[in-house]
Enzyme design. Structure first.
Site, PDB file in Angstrom:
ATOM      1  N   HIS A   1      81.363  44.870  37.774  1.00  0.00           N
ATOM      2  CA  HIS A   1      81.596  45.541  36.493  1.00  0.00           C
ATOM      3  C   HIS A   1      81.406  44.624  35.287  1.00  0.00           C
ATOM      4  O   HIS A   1      81.379  45.099  34.149  1.00  0.00           O
ATOM      5  CB  HIS A   1      83.028  46.113  36.500  1.00  0.00           C
TER       6      HIS A   1
ATOM      7  N   ASN B   1      82.009  59.707  44.183  1.00  0.00           N
ATOM      8  CA  ASN B   1      80.960  59.488  43.185  1.00  0.00           C
ATOM      9  C   ASN B   1      80.105  60.736  43.008  1.00  0.00           C
ATOM     10  O   ASN B   1      79.756  61.119  41.887  1.00  0.00           O
ATOM     11  CB  ASN B   1      80.054  58.324  43.604  1.00  0.00           C
TER      12      ASN B   1
ATOM     13  N   HIS C   1      84.995  51.847  23.551  1.00  0.00           N
ATOM     14  CA  HIS C   1      84.885  51.352  24.919  1.00  0.00           C
ATOM     15  C   HIS C   1      85.157  49.848  24.997  1.00  0.00           C
ATOM     16  O   HIS C   1      85.303  49.296  26.083  1.00  0.00           O
ATOM     17  CB  HIS C   1      83.477  51.662  25.445  1.00  0.00           C
TER      18      HIS C   1
ATOM     19  N   ARG D   1      91.088  52.782  29.541  1.00  0.00           N
ATOM     20  CA  ARG D   1      91.715  53.319  30.746  1.00  0.00           C
ATOM     21  C   ARG D   1      92.830  52.360  31.145  1.00  0.00           C
ATOM     22  O   ARG D   1      92.666  51.147  31.093  1.00  0.00           O
ATOM     23  CB  ARG D   1      90.729  53.420  31.906  1.00  0.00           C
TER      24      ARG D   1
ATOM     25  N   TYR E   1      87.707  45.831  40.682  1.00  0.00           N
ATOM     26  CA  TYR E   1      86.492  45.609  39.896  1.00  0.00           C
ATOM     27  C   TYR E   1      86.345  44.128  39.592  1.00  0.00           C
ATOM     28  O   TYR E   1      87.338  43.432  39.351  1.00  0.00           O
ATOM     29  CB  TYR E   1      86.557  46.354  38.557  1.00  0.00           C
TER      30      TYR E   1
END
Length: 721
Positions: free
Chosen positions: A625, A57, A468, A408, A501
């Site tokens: 998430h 990160n 997105h 992604r 996630y």
């Protein structure tokens, strides 16, 4: 009462004192990640994982956020952020806050985790402690596997300072000429193509006498850079090795695209990726305190660094490489294994082979026609829900078209394979592949080309906007009519991250949603200025305005004698306009609970400003998430879910989609998720008015409640019925 109302009106809710620094808030989030590496309740190898995540990160933070701040300083940008600070003030705060955090991380690894690993038979050794048999083995390994890969680069007047790639681990080597006695300097890169930790074979794993022997070795090895450092002679024949010093650098990795001028977006991004690999200013150097001042000064000068950019590290550099030890076969040192379960309503469907669906009365589409379906990952299986939906659509003769967004996905994506199969089966297939998804650009270019070669209509996103949103639209002919099926989610179509996630997805065949997704895909792939949707809430069209309307409706209910209530779960809360609206709601008496995993710029618990607002962050085994937004609406509850966080970039510069949930059963499910998370006392942290986070602990003998553990148990119970 009138006097208090006047006093509240006089409070300037845009005052910087009511906003936390975005940069400091992110550092505090990463500190909560690091805490999991310190918490003795976390299994030992999972602590290594959190140690590696913290470092990973931090690498990305420097490559993007710190790099951007440094660019602003160089451009003499003086604009203040919402918290009233300049870019330089943010950089100064980062340096001041981060140094003790990094020191704490490395000290804990060296002084606590390495001994604890040894106590469990996992020995990360130092080369100087090895016996002769082990050194002989590693010398042979070096000669056969490492030496051919290495390229020493001299640095002197005839050899200019070499380019050093981002995130590379290097050795600064000082040698003395055997003839002239002149001291010379060279750089040796530790190759990434080899494992960072070299395992010693079983027959040589007798531990050195200097190493405490807690139990027989499960694994023993040494860092690769030490193997190189102690075998440097073949690289510099005729030279005497004086000393070596490890160091590591980080470069600016954000792409600098002029989209309006790019005739071919894919080509432009490929060119920028080459710049990322071979360019980008250096923003950080990590080195050991023992590095002499002369070598340190030379490196800083050549890379344009100041003392603020230097991070001293005791012990191993690049702890993100600890990921390489997490898969060791020691299950008692890991979390209990979790296998996502099949959603109960899809159990029968998943028992039928794709080839046999034509003869079955039940398929995925019949399940959705009966009722909307909500899936909660990783508790419910991604492969047996989302992936199954797309795969069935690809092979169903009644399906005419599939359209989806890909932000992604994994390198061996079964989703991409399904889209290719659909195109080969003669269906109209359109995929919006977001080439600007940071750090996945190269992977997305690869899959975009593969999709195009199979006949899929590929769109690369919109100028000035990242796509997105997480959407799938399936168009199907049924009894002579057209019916549209949709999946609207909070997470990427990536089977690998779906195991790590927590995300939500809703399947539906409601006409309004099908029509909305049709309009949205026309906006994404063609020419459209769609400004209104039937059900869907879309950024940058109307999402912020819709959220503001819902917040102000709660204010009106509260002021008119009702009960105002807001619960919102997201990854980040940054947008000043939404924060002001939440402050106004708190002032009106609306009860607000915010579950914000990462950055939160809102200050909770401030008298007469936010005393009715509580903020909790949950950091656990899985990365939170999902996004859920609940509004009480005087008993006529309204709840939404989707892909957007409450940040300016999500609301203004990204295409996002949020959907209102109307099925009563799904509304109850989402309310239950929020309630369980708010009651978490294992992985939950409460944000204080001064910006500190305090981890919750069970009190008065109450049991420990981990929301993620509860969701796993609930999924198992549901599938057992």
């Amino acid at each position: 009462m009138p006097r208090r109302k006047k006093a509240l009106e006089e409070i300037n809710l845009s005052d910087p004192q009511y906003y936390f620094s975005r940069e400091m808030s992110w550092l505090e989030f990463n500190n909560r990640v690091l805490h999991e590496a310190f918490d003795p309740r976390t299994p030992l190898l999972e602590r290594l994982k959190f140690m590696a995540i913290y470092s990973s990160n931090l690498d990305e933070y420097f490559m993007v956020r710190v790099a951007a701040l440094k660019e602003q300083v160089e451009a003499q940008v003086s604009k203040l952020s919402a918290d009233g600070r300049t870019p330089q003030e943010h950089l100064d705060m980062i340096y001041q806050r981060l140094r003790p955090m990094v020191e704490k991380q490395h000290r804990h690894f060296e002084q606590a985790l390495r001994p604890q690993l040894a106590a469990q038979g996992i020995y990360l050794l130092d080369y100087i402690d090895l016996n002769q048999e082990q050194r002989t083995y590693l010398q042979t390994y070096f000669e056969e596997q490492v030496f051919p890969v290495l390229t020493p680069l001299a640095i002197d007047p005839s050899h200019p300072f070499p380019y050093i790639s981002s995130l590379s681990l290097n050795l600064a080597v000082v040698v003395k000429d055997g003839i002239t006695d002149e001291e010379l300097f060279a750089r040796v890169k530790v190759p990434k193509v080899l494992p960072r930790f070299i395992q010693l074979p079983i027959e040589t794993q007798d531990l050195p006498t200097s190493v405490p022997k807690s139990r027989p070795p499960v694994w023993a090895g040494v860092p690769l850079e030490q193997v190189i450092a102690h075998n440097l002679d073949p690289l510099f024949p005729g030279m005497k090795i004086q000393e070596y010093y490890p160091f590591r650098i980080t470069r600016n990795a954000d792409l600098d695209l002029e989209e309006d001028e790019a005739e071919d977006l894919m080509l432009a991004i490929e060119q920028e990726l080459r710049k990322r690999r071979f360019g980008g200013s250096v923003v950080r150097i990590e080195l050991q305190p023992s590095m002499p001042e002369g070598i340190r000064a030379m490196l800083m000068q050549e890379m344009g660094l100041t003392s603020n950019d230097v991070y001293e590290v005791e012990g191993l550099l690049c702890l993100r490489d600890l990921f390489g030890l997490i898969d060791l076969p020691v299950p008692e040192l890991k979390d209990p294994p979790w296998s996502p379960v099949t959603p109960p309503r899809l159990k029968r469907v998943n028992e039928i082979d794709i080839e046999d669906l034509a003869e079955s009365e039940e398929d995925f589409f019949s399940v959705i026609r009966k009722q909307d379906l909500l899936v909660h990952h990783p508790y419910y299986s991604f492969s047996r829900s989302v992936q199954r939906f797309i795969t069935e659509a690809a092979h169903d003769p009644s399906v005419l078209a599939i359209k989806m967004t890909l932000y992604r996905t994994s390198g061996d994506s079964p989703i991409v394979s399904a889209l290719i199969a659909a195109a080969e089966n003669g269906k109209q297939v359109a995929a919006l592949v977001e080439l600007k998804a940071r750090f996945d650009e190269e992977n997305n270019i690869l899959w975009a080309r593969k999709l195009e070669s199979a006949g899929v209509h590929v769109v690369y996103g919109l100028v000035g906007l990242k796509t997105h949103t997480k959407l799938v639209l399936v168009v199907r002919r049924e009894e002579g009519k057209i019916r549209r099926y949709v999946h609207i989610g909070t997470g990427n179509y990536n089977p690998k991250t779906a195991l790590l996630y927590t995300d939500l997805g809703m399947f539906s065949c409601h006409n309004d949603l099908g029509a909305d997704l049709t309009d949205l895909f026309n906006f994404l792939t063609g020419y459209s200025r769609q400004q209104s949707y039937r059900k869907l809430v879309v950024a940058p069209v109307n999402l912020r305005d819709r959220l503001l309307t819902l917040i102000h409706r709660e204010i009106d209910h509260q002021r008119n004698g009702g009960h105002g209530r807001i619960v919102a779960k997201m990854n980040a809360l940054v947008d000043p306009r939404l924060i002001v609206a939440l402050y106004e709601a708190s002032q009106a008496g609306v009860s607000i609970d915010l579950i914000v995993r990462g950055i939160c710029c809102l200050c909770p618990g401030v008298k007469e400003v936010s005393e009715n607002i509580r903020v909790v962050s949950v950091v656990g085994r899985f990365l939170e998430h999902s996004r859920i937004f609940y509004f009480h609406n005087n008993g006529q509850e309204e709840i939404l879910m989707g892909s957007a966080d409450w940040m300016p970039r999500n609301l203004d510069r990204r295409v996002e989609a949020v959907v209102p949930i109307e099925d009563p059963d799904l509304i109850k499910d989402l309310e239950e998720i929020l309630g369980i998370m708010l009651a978490d006392n294992r992985h939950a942290w409460d944000l204080q008015p001064d910006g500190r986070y305090v981890q919750r602990r069970p009190t008065n003998g109450s049991p420990e409640q981990s929301s993620q553990k509860i969701f796993m148990e609930m999924a198992q119970q549901a599938t057992a019925i």
